[in-house]
Design a protein around this motif. Structure first.
Motif, PDB file in Angstrom:
ATOM      1  N   THR A   1       0.825  -1.210   0.000  1.00  0.00           N
ATOM      2  CA  THR A   1       0.000   0.000   0.000  1.00  0.00           C
ATOM      3  C   THR A   1       0.858   1.258   0.000  1.00  0.00           C
ATOM      4  OG1 THR A   1      -0.117   0.046   2.425  1.00  0.00           O
ATOM      5  CG2 THR A   1      -1.834  -1.187   1.251  1.00  0.00           C
ATOM      6  N   ALA A   2       2.138   1.128   0.342  1.00  0.00           N
ATOM      7  CA  ALA A   2       3.021   2.287   0.425  1.00  0.00           C
ATOM      8  C   ALA A   2       4.431   1.889   0.013  1.00  0.00           C
ATOM      9  CB  ALA A   2       3.034   2.867   1.839  1.00  0.00           C
ATOM     10  N   VAL A   3       5.150   2.849  -0.551  1.00  0.00           N
ATOM     11  CA  VAL A   3       6.537   2.625  -0.950  1.00  0.00           C
ATOM     12  C   VAL A   3       7.343   3.869  -0.623  1.00  0.00           C
ATOM     13  CG1 VAL A   3       6.129   3.442  -3.311  1.00  0.00           C
ATOM     14  CG2 VAL A   3       8.060   1.926  -2.852  1.00  0.00           C
ATOM     15  N   THR A   4       8.565   3.653  -0.141  1.00  0.00           N
ATOM     16  CA  THR A   4       9.472   4.751   0.200  1.00  0.00           C
ATOM     17  C   THR A   4      10.728   4.632  -0.650  1.00  0.00           C
ATOM     18  OG1 THR A   4       8.683   4.894   2.477  1.00  0.00           O
ATOM     19  CG2 THR A   4      10.853   5.818   2.022  1.00  0.00           C
TER      20      THR A   4
ATOM     21  N   THR B   1       9.568  -5.628   1.596  1.00  0.00           N
ATOM     22  CA  THR B   1      10.809  -5.883   0.860  1.00  0.00           C
ATOM     23  C   THR B   1      11.612  -4.593   0.743  1.00  0.00           C
ATOM     24  OG1 THR B   1       9.756  -7.645  -0.422  1.00  0.00           O
ATOM     25  CG2 THR B   1      11.783  -6.696  -1.325  1.00  0.00           C
ATOM     26  N   THR B   2      12.922  -4.719   0.868  1.00  0.00           N
ATOM     27  CA  THR B   2      13.827  -3.588   0.675  1.00  0.00           C
ATOM     28  C   THR B   2      14.829  -3.940  -0.417  1.00  0.00           C
ATOM     29  OG1 THR B   2      13.660  -2.836   2.966  1.00  0.00           O
ATOM     30  CG2 THR B   2      15.578  -2.107   1.718  1.00  0.00           C
ATOM     31  N   VAL B   3      14.835  -3.157  -1.466  1.00  0.00           N
ATOM     32  CA  VAL B   3      15.860  -3.254  -2.506  1.00  0.00           C
ATOM     33  C   VAL B   3      16.871  -2.139  -2.237  1.00  0.00           C
ATOM     34  CG1 VAL B   3      16.349  -2.926  -4.956  1.00  0.00           C
ATOM     35  CG2 VAL B   3      14.379  -4.291  -4.242  1.00  0.00           C
ATOM     36  N   GLU B   4      18.137  -2.517  -2.115  1.00  0.00           N
ATOM     37  CA  GLU B   4      19.195  -1.559  -1.791  1.00  0.00           C
ATOM     38  C   GLU B   4      20.340  -1.738  -2.770  1.00  0.00           C
ATOM     39  OE1 GLU B   4      21.551  -0.053   2.223  1.00  0.00           O
ATOM     40  OE2 GLU B   4      20.975  -2.149   2.050  1.00  0.00           O
TER      41      GLU B   4
ATOM     42  N   ARG C   1      17.599   3.126  -1.757  1.00  0.00           N
ATOM     43  CA  ARG C   1      16.749   2.098  -1.152  1.00  0.00           C
ATOM     44  C   ARG C   1      15.324   2.274  -1.639  1.00  0.00           C
ATOM     45  NH1 ARG C   1      19.844   3.979   3.248  1.00  0.00           N
ATOM     46  NH2 ARG C   1      21.351   2.456   4.059  1.00  0.00           N
ATOM     47  N   VAL C   2      14.693   1.167  -2.015  1.00  0.00           N
ATOM     48  CA  VAL C   2      13.273   1.133  -2.357  1.00  0.00           C
ATOM     49  C   VAL C   2      12.617   0.197  -1.352  1.00  0.00           C
ATOM     50  CG1 VAL C   2      11.552   0.612  -4.116  1.00  0.00           C
ATOM     51  CG2 VAL C   2      13.787   1.542  -4.790  1.00  0.00           C
ATOM     52  N   ILE C   3      11.747   0.748  -0.505  1.00  0.00           N
ATOM     53  CA  ILE C   3      11.181   0.010   0.623  1.00  0.00           C
ATOM     54  C   ILE C   3       9.664  -0.030   0.483  1.00  0.00           C
ATOM     55  CG2 ILE C   3      11.030  -0.126   3.153  1.00  0.00           C
ATOM     56  CD1 ILE C   3      13.497   1.811   3.167  1.00  0.00           C
TER      57      ILE C   3
END
Length: 366
Positions: A285-288, A346-349, A301-303
């Motif tokens: 529902t949300a992405v940072t 999930t965190t893509v870094e 970082r894509v969280i």
């Protein structure tokens, strides 16, 4: 019980013959630096083991010879050796990098420091000269510069090919599909009522295909990244694309400078793929998105707050999007990782270097 001598007594002990012998032993034993002295006219009057290793002359071969023997012909003809001594006298020291010659005539890239040495009465006693062989570092710089040039060329070629495909899809495939849709609309007015429902389904399929092709062209060639820079390009992408998905989004950024176009495109493409994976698989529902300067590069970082999933080897090594993100980061000289657990999102870094634009290396001396 032992007592340490007072500082004054210790200092006196260290200035006698033993201290001078120890210092001479130290200088003579240094192998990584050529350390030697010149008389006021530039003739070699001392020679250490490092100088012999770097330049190839034994002490017996070089003592008494003028230090200009270490310089290439073009530098000697230009008067560079004498100019360096005069500069060291005027300024106290001189530092230089450039080509020097070994005893066998081969060249090496050297860092040189020449220091003027003065007597107690202010008279010039000679020069101290320290030379370091920088050939390996220079070769590494050349290799890094060449790798960066090839990487930039690869990114530019990829983006050119993406634009070409996007234009082909827009000018050919989409226009053909639009024509099909218009024909179906005309046909719907002429066919019996029994066929109308089927034609409507066909027309809906064509409209869906057109929308998918338009989304494809946008992903292939998103507007703004080449004109407005990385931060504005990412911000626009979050607003225009992620916002249209109905996700809550936040964007945090701290860049100390705008990266090169190739670095910006690399970061953008990896973020673009990571966000696409959020939409397809995360049920979030949300992405940072966080972008910051770190360690001479850009850390991103894509969280998301999605369902998450256990990270298996098959997921990491067989998923096309993951492979593309990792290969982009590693081709740029960086790294990529992904962390995900059920229920935690999930965190893509990833990190990619962000070098400042530099002119190509030349063989010209300073």
């Amino acid at each position: 019980m032992t007592h340490e001598p007072p500082p004054q007594e210790y200092a006196r002990k260290q200035t006698g013959p033993l201290s001078e012998a120890a210092f001479t032993l130290l200088v003579q034993g240094v192998l990584d630096y050529g350390i030697f002295m010149l008389d006021p006219q530039g003739y070699v009057i001392s020679w250490n083991a490092g100088a012999e290793r770097i330049k190839g002359y034994s002490a017996a071969e070089i003592l008494g010879r003028h230090f200009s023997v270490f310089y290439p012909t073009e530098d000697k003809e230009a008067g560079k050796p004498q100019w360096e001594l005069e500069t060291a006298v005027a300024d106290g020291r001189l530092e230089d990098e450039g080509w020097r010659l070994r005893a066998d005539g081969s060249r090496f890239w050297a860092n040189v420091v020449i220091t003027a040495l003065w007597g107690e009465q202010g008279e010039l006693r000679g020069f101290g000269k320290v030379t370091r062989d920088m050939s390996e570092r220079r070769a590494a710089q050349h290799a890094l510069s060449e790798r960066r040039r090839l990487f930039d060329h690869l990114v530019q070629a990829q983006e050119t090919e993406r634009r070409r495909i996007a234009w082909d899809v827009h000018d050919d495939s989409i226009q053909a599909m639009v024509a099909v849709g218009m024909r179906l609309e005309l046909l719907a007015e002429r066919v019996p009522e029994s066929c109308a429902a089927e034609l409507e389904r066909l027309e809906a399929s064509v409209r869906g295909a057109i929308n998918r092709l338009r989304n494809l062209t946008f992903r292939l060639n998103p507007p703004g990244i080449d004109r407005h820079g990385l931060i504005e390009g990412l911000s626009n992408h979050l607003d225009d694309v992620v916002g249209a998905w109905g996700l809550t989004r936040s964007f945090e950024h701290r860049l100390d400078r705008e990266p090169t176009p190739e670095t910006a495109i690399t970061v953008f493409r990896i973020v673009q793929e990571a966000l696409l994976n959020v939409r397809k698989h995360a049920h979030a529902t949300a992405v940072t998105l966080r972008v910051e300067s770190a360690d001479g590069g850009i850390l991103t970082r894509v969280i998301d707050d999605g369902t998450g999933a256990p990270m298996s080897r098959d997921v990491v090594h067989e998923h096309f999007g993951i492979i593309e993100m990792r290969e982009r980061a590693e081709t740029a000289g960086g790294w990529w990782s992904m962390r995900s657990e059920p229920g935690t999102g999930t965190t893509v870094e990833f990190w990619v270097p962000s070098p400042e634009p530099t002119p190509p290396l030349t063989d010209d001396l300073p």
